[in-house]
Design an enzyme around this catalytic site. Structure first.
Site, PDB file in Angstrom:
ATOM      1  N   CYS A   1      -6.322  -0.261   6.864  1.00 16.53           N
ATOM      2  CA  CYS A   1      -6.080   0.445   5.454  1.00 16.53           C
ATOM      3  C   CYS A   1      -7.228   1.421   5.332  1.00 16.53           C
ATOM      4  O   CYS A   1      -8.140   0.952   4.916  1.00 16.53           O
ATOM      5  CB  CYS A   1      -5.876  -0.636   4.378  1.00 16.53           C
TER       6      CYS A   1
ATOM      7  N   CYS B   1       0.995  -1.118   0.044  1.00 12.34           N
ATOM      8  CA  CYS B   1      -0.007   0.077  -0.032  1.00 12.34           C
ATOM      9  C   CYS B   1       0.861   1.377  -0.003  1.00 12.34           C
ATOM     10  O   CYS B   1       1.884   1.096   0.588  1.00 12.34           O
ATOM     11  CB  CYS B   1      -0.930  -0.069   1.412  1.00 12.34           C
TER      12      CYS B   1
ATOM     13  N   ARG C   1       2.864   4.723   6.442  1.00 10.76           N
ATOM     14  CA  ARG C   1       3.226   3.952   7.506  1.00 10.76           C
ATOM     15  C   ARG C   1       3.783   2.748   7.294  1.00 10.76           C
ATOM     16  O   ARG C   1       4.144   1.687   8.138  1.00 10.76           O
ATOM     17  CB  ARG C   1       2.144   3.843   8.560  1.00 10.76           C
TER      18      ARG C   1
ATOM     19  N   HIS D   1      -2.165  -3.965   5.097  1.00  9.23           N
ATOM     20  CA  HIS D   1      -2.005  -3.516   6.433  1.00  9.23           C
ATOM     21  C   HIS D   1      -3.246  -3.633   7.001  1.00  9.23           C
ATOM     22  O   HIS D   1      -4.449  -2.853   6.396  1.00  9.23           O
ATOM     23  CB  HIS D   1      -1.219  -2.507   6.311  1.00  9.23           C
TER      24      HIS D   1
ATOM     25  N   ASP E   1       0.307   3.909   1.770  1.00  6.01           N
ATOM     26  CA  ASP E   1       0.291   4.542   2.798  1.00  6.01           C
ATOM     27  C   ASP E   1       1.778   4.817   3.560  1.00  6.01           C
ATOM     28  O   ASP E   1       2.575   3.860   3.590  1.00  6.01           O
ATOM     29  CB  ASP E   1      -0.460   3.261   3.746  1.00  6.01           C
TER      30      ASP E   1
HETATM   31 ZN   LIG Z   1      -3.621   1.121   3.035  1.00  6.84          ZN
END
Ligand SMILES: [Zn+2]
Length: 218
Positions: A110, A51, A55, A107, A53
């Site tokens: 998400c 992803c 993080r 994750h 993202d």
């Molecule tokens: Zn995500």
């Protein structure tokens, strides 16, 4: 539990360049030839599809270095066979770099998956997340039976990863690699933001026998 989010107020355009200087100095202190060797080429054994993202950075959370993981990221680690970007990365990774493992990494928590689970419009991305709504549709009975919304979202995260693994197995790229006897496995993992830990979903495959017959190429 602390409800604060990670403070990014110290991050600026300039601080990244300063951080880069520190990275270079630290890397050279550990291995004076680190960049010379990286400049000569790459041979990563892993392709990571994760992803976007902020993080979930592939290298940091697996304690790996530059040169060790080939990375493709998009919102909610969606794997669809019409995505020319993903197919190009996959083709290069499998046929040129000859990676041994492709790992789809989702994750928990998400935002993309949670948005796909809701009926709210977010914008253009709704059309991208539509693929995850399809995953929901395939597993409606199981997902609708989970009353806790957070748990239902987490299960959809796992199912979306499993779907990605299946979709990779269905590509001509992966099936041709298997047909040619290439050592290639596809895996599905989930990362927990709350603990930093990765769980192997045990949906790995290294041949096309688990695919519905219509998807199997000879
Ligand atoms: Zn995500």
């Amino acid at each position: 539990m602390n409800n604060e989010i990670h403070d990014t107020s110290h991050i600026s355009y300039e601080s990244l360049l300063e951080g880069n200087k520190q990275f270079v100095a630290k890397s050279l202190a550990e291995d004076p030839e680190f960049f010379d060797k990286l400049a000569n080429g790459q041979k990563p054994p892993i392709l990571w599809i994760g992803c976007a993202d902020s993080r979930v950075p592939a290298n940091q959370i697996t304690n790996t270095k530059p040169g060790e993981i080939f990375v493709h990221r998009n919102i909610a680690n969606v794997v669809v066979h019409t995505d020319m970007n993903m197919l190009s990365v996959l083709d290069y990774a499998v046929n040129v770099l000859q990676v041994k493992h492709v790992i789809v990494v989702g994750h928990y928590g998400c935002g993309g998956v949670l948005a796909a689970m809701s009926n709210q419009q977010v914008g253009l991305i709704d059309n991208w997340l539509r693929h995850i709504k399809d995953v929901y549709r395939y597993h409606t009975k199981e997902l609708d039976a989970i009353t806790d919304e957070k748990e239902r979202g987490n299960r959809l995260v796992e199912l979306n990863v499993a779907e990605g693994v299946q979709n990779l197995s269905k590509t001509s790229i992966v099936q041709n690699a298997w047909k040619n006897g290439q050592n290639l496995s596809i895996h599905g993992w989930v990362y927990a933001l709350a603990t930093g830990e990765i769980t192997d979903l045990k949906v790995s495959c290294s041949n096309n026998t688990n695919l519905n017959e219509v998807f199997r190429f000879e």
